[in-house]
Design a protein around this motif. Sequence first.
Motif, PDB file in Angstrom:
ATOM      1  N   PRO A   1      36.598  39.703  48.887  1.00 25.62           N
ATOM      2  CA  PRO A   1      37.717  39.225  49.686  1.00 25.62           C
ATOM      3  C   PRO A   1      37.353  39.311  51.162  1.00 25.62           C
ATOM      4  O   PRO A   1      36.899  40.342  51.623  1.00 25.62           O
TER       5      PRO A   1
ATOM      6  N   ILE B   1      38.123  44.880  33.322  1.00 30.22           N
ATOM      7  CA  ILE B   1      36.912  44.652  32.534  1.00 30.22           C
ATOM      8  C   ILE B   1      37.143  45.247  31.154  1.00 30.22           C
ATOM      9  O   ILE B   1      37.454  46.427  31.016  1.00 30.22           O
TER      10      ILE B   1
ATOM     11  N   VAL C   1      32.068  41.878  37.179  1.00 26.46           N
ATOM     12  CA  VAL C   1      32.957  41.259  38.160  1.00 26.46           C
ATOM     13  C   VAL C   1      32.333  41.405  39.536  1.00 26.46           C
ATOM     14  O   VAL C   1      31.867  42.481  39.894  1.00 26.46           O
ATOM     15  N   ASN C   2      32.300  40.323  40.274  1.00 30.28           N
ATOM     16  CA  ASN C   2      31.862  40.389  41.668  1.00 30.28           C
ATOM     17  C   ASN C   2      32.982  39.854  42.526  1.00 30.28           C
ATOM     18  O   ASN C   2      33.405  38.720  42.354  1.00 30.28           O
ATOM     19  N   SER C   3      33.434  40.650  43.433  1.00 25.05           N
ATOM     20  CA  SER C   3      34.577  40.231  44.225  1.00 25.05           C
ATOM     21  C   SER C   3      34.267  40.380  45.701  1.00 25.05           C
ATOM     22  O   SER C   3      33.662  41.355  46.116  1.00 25.05           O
TER      23      SER C   3
ATOM     24  N   HIS D   1      44.400  42.253  52.356  1.00 26.14           N
ATOM     25  CA  HIS D   1      43.930  41.907  51.027  1.00 26.14           C
ATOM     26  C   HIS D   1      43.764  43.159  50.204  1.00 26.14           C
ATOM     27  O   HIS D   1      43.529  44.238  50.710  1.00 26.14           O
ATOM     28  N   GLY D   2      43.947  42.992  48.935  1.00 26.03           N
ATOM     29  CA  GLY D   2      43.763  44.106  48.025  1.00 26.03           C
ATOM     30  C   GLY D   2      42.920  43.642  46.875  1.00 26.03           C
ATOM     31  O   GLY D   2      43.018  42.500  46.438  1.00 26.03           O
ATOM     32  N   CYS D   3      42.075  44.518  46.388  1.00 26.73           N
ATOM     33  CA  CYS D   3      41.215  44.134  45.282  1.00 26.73           C
ATOM     34  C   CYS D   3      41.056  45.345  44.377  1.00 26.73           C
ATOM     35  O   CYS D   3      40.798  46.442  44.853  1.00 26.73           O
ATOM     36  N   THR D   4      41.268  45.169  43.112  1.00 16.53           N
ATOM     37  CA  THR D   4      41.064  46.294  42.199  1.00 16.53           C
ATOM     38  C   THR D   4      40.237  45.850  41.010  1.00 16.53           C
ATOM     39  O   THR D   4      40.265  44.689  40.605  1.00 16.53           O
ATOM     40  N   ILE D   5      39.481  46.783  40.481  1.00 14.90           N
ATOM     41  CA  ILE D   5      38.766  46.568  39.225  1.00 14.90           C
ATOM     42  C   ILE D   5      39.054  47.802  38.390  1.00 14.90           C
ATOM     43  O   ILE D   5      38.851  48.919  38.864  1.00 14.90           O
ATOM     44  N   GLY D   6      39.571  47.628  37.201  1.00 16.43           N
ATOM     45  CA  GLY D   6      39.896  48.821  36.435  1.00 16.43           C
ATOM     46  C   GLY D   6      40.086  48.516  34.964  1.00 16.43           C
ATOM     47  O   GLY D   6      39.626  47.496  34.455  1.00 16.43           O
ATOM     48  N   GLN D   7      40.768  49.400  34.280  1.00 15.90           N
ATOM     49  CA  GLN D   7      41.003  49.264  32.849  1.00 15.90           C
ATOM     50  C   GLN D   7      42.494  49.316  32.576  1.00 15.90           C
ATOM     51  O   GLN D   7      43.288  49.575  33.447  1.00 15.90           O
TER      52      GLN D   7
END
Lengths: 451, 481
Positions: free
Chosen positions: A372, A361, A368-370, A385-391
């Motif tokens: 999985p 972001i 963000v809407n995720s 599954h892997g999911c990340t939200i970061g900078q």
Amino acid sequence: MSAENIELMKQMDLKEKLISSFLAFENQVDVDVDSKVHDVRSKAFSNFEQQGFPTKRDEEWKYTNLSSLLKSNYNIFSKGEASLTYKDVKQYFINETDCYNLVFIDGKFNAFLSNTTHDGLDVCVMSAALTKPKYEEAINTYFNKLAKENNSLSDLNTAFSAEGAYVNIPKNTVVPKPIQILNFSTGSEQEILIQPRNLVIVGENAHVQIIERHQSLTGNNTLTNAVTEIFVNKRGIVDFYKMQNDVETASLIDGTFVSQQKDSVASVHTFSFGGKLTRNNLEFYQNGEHCVSHMNGISILDGKQHVDNHTLVQHKAPNCESHEMYKGIYDEKSTGVFNGKVIVEQAAQKINAYQQNNNIIVGDKASVNSKPQLEIFADDVKCSHGCTIGQLDESALFYMQQRGIPKKEAKALLMYAFSNDALKDVKIPELKTRINAIIAEKLDVNIGFDL
Amino acid sequence: MKYTEDDLKKELETQEYEYGFYTELESDTFPKGLNEAIVRAISKKKNEPEWMTEWRLDAFRIWEQMEEPEWANVQYEKPDFQAISYYSAPKKADPNKSLDDVDPELLEMYKKLGISVDEQKKLQGVAVDIVVDSVSVATTFKKTLAEKGIIFMPISEAIQEHPELVKKYMGTVVPKTDNFYAALNSAVFTDGSFCYIPKGVKCPMELSTYFRINEGGTGQFERTLLIADESSYVSYLEGCTAPARDENQLHAAVVELIALDDAEIKYSTVQNWFPGDKNGTGGVFNFVTKRGICETNAKISWTQVETGSAVTWKYPSCILKGNNSVGEFYSIAVTNNFQQADTGTKMIHLGKNTKSTIISKGISAGKSQNSYRGLVQINSRAENARNFSQCDSLLMGDQCGAHTFPYIEAKNTTAQIEHEATTSKIGEDQLFYCNQRGIDTEKAIALIVNGFSKDVLNKLPMEFAVEAQKLLEISLEGSVG
């Protein structure tokens, strides 16, 4: 009346308009009422009539609201009068490589700009396939076999299906050049709803590459509700590339359904850079052993753009694989949605299913809407599954700045490196160059990404 | 003779639910059905003040308008809410008496449960509140706690003795309108535990509640309200059992946790309701709403071991309202035979620098379905929020299912979220390795499962961890087919 009801009323308008024009449409396409296509259309139409457009109350549409799109007064029947010269649209073609081209303008086929073939393989149009007896067998076997009873929007497309690409690759054929499908909407009509319908049949041991693009040439609102059905027979290989870099008044709802037989390999790449609202429904059904499915996606958004990637892989047979990788960079007020569903049926033992969704972001108002999702009914599987939200990594940025790379370029390099994983499977070099250029433009830097 | 996996499987199938006894207690049970009169009668029976009666009636009216939720990934025959008795109390027990006066039969029952009140009192220094069929029957250590200013009593007494606290906090975390079962609970809850830790007090012992559904045809609706005032600390344990019956019993509880500034709450559950027999008949429907709110610098940690219930529908959640607050969720959910579990958590990040950790381990065997459903939400003002989630599923046998439904919503650029999930079975290579070194298959499976669940088991208080480990063994071993 509550706000929701008012909303409902407005949606009714487009729905009612569609309902009232269905008869006129059937007359217009001049279809034989005894044909199976007519039955399919009528059935799909009554499904749509019952269900209507999805609302935010539907779990599948929780994060994507269509109501603002449905307010526009769309023209359902294109007059097809607009003419374009090659010069007008040259930039949207991948020129560097020789292709079969299928060009549709406001939903109508344009023979002048196209380059079709019947020589050894069929690269032609749906309007012919749906009406000519020559294709009847293929249509009866494949048409609407995957998209049926799926959701009201693909039903809507089926009901109004008249034009699109028809690609039939006979067995043991390697198509020498990629097939380009280009859908243009012009400014000659006010607001337009177009519903292209594509059918791709890949025979045994056949191989084909397809590039699809929707492009609006006008500042008026356009809505595209596209459905593509892809059938890959034994040991067939298909690469499908979706370029989504439309203007900010254009919205797209895309349904792509892939059915795979034994030992086949299917890849779908989705590159979303433009457009107002984009919703991709991508579904894979693995019907035979040793199938491999690849799903890659890159979304780089800014402004108020909204991209929603919904994917589904249904593992029905043992010893299959699926690989999924979606990368997203969200700036300004953009919104990204990812919903990846992997279903492993009980019979499908020894499945390897990998799913990855990484997001950065950048903008203050971006979100963000995720989701999985794994649904597993077989025990001998490896699913993750892997999911990340970061900078972006501050220290990496600092490192580059220290070495004389300006911050903006350093950021762009990092973002490019971040999304590059999802690009590595692109097999058409010219397309890769094109995408790199778009990424550079999108990130507002003037550097070539030949890392 | 070689002990094979099949033997083990057979042994397990025939293994009975060891808490499935029914104690003949003379009890006071209301007629079946639910209407305003019943709600009033419950309130009257409890001798509640007017505001409480009104609160209940309000909740009942809300409930009447609501529909039973269907979104969970579970299938069951919906309970008939008019066929349940909403009040059942062991007649002889009087909650105001000391432990010595408690019905000997009841004490006998606790002995069978392995939670002998005396024993606990002497050996483990755990204060216990015991709730049978929705009525609190025994609270131990009240006096010791009172010296510290800690209030630990049945909620029905708290309504009488500390109405200002109850009035201030009840329904603030789980409002009456929250969901179908929370509304139902708000209308008909009969008892539960109330706990208040004053400012700066570190509770010297584990507080514990044991729930048991005894009477047939009743539902259990208890309500727990736990308030940790500024800078206090409490660790709270909850355990549940029920007799084996071939009908489905309903358990719809509400737990509210309030952690004020700098407070810390550790809430552990070992849920072992009757899961139904191996054909899937009977068992408890466990529809529970648990939620905690964290003020500045506060911390709430949920740990749960779910081995029982025919159907579980439970999402212990944290609202991280204050800056720097921390939410944790550690869960093991084990399902066997025809059990279905849809469980997980919600972490709502509202404050700045909030952190949450989710570790969820699902183990499914037999023909069971095990789902993880979680939400991580970072609101636009939650700067520097951090989340780490890990959900792992272990599948045993080819008839079961494991599902994950994680929802991740980020509205802030500074959010850092990591989520990972895996699903696999016990590796043949791992088993082989153990066998090779002289560990038989049965032991090897126990070893691997224990290792798989270690992250969560480690978070449990000592005495619970032992029980939980034992439960895991009972529920699981030999399910490998």
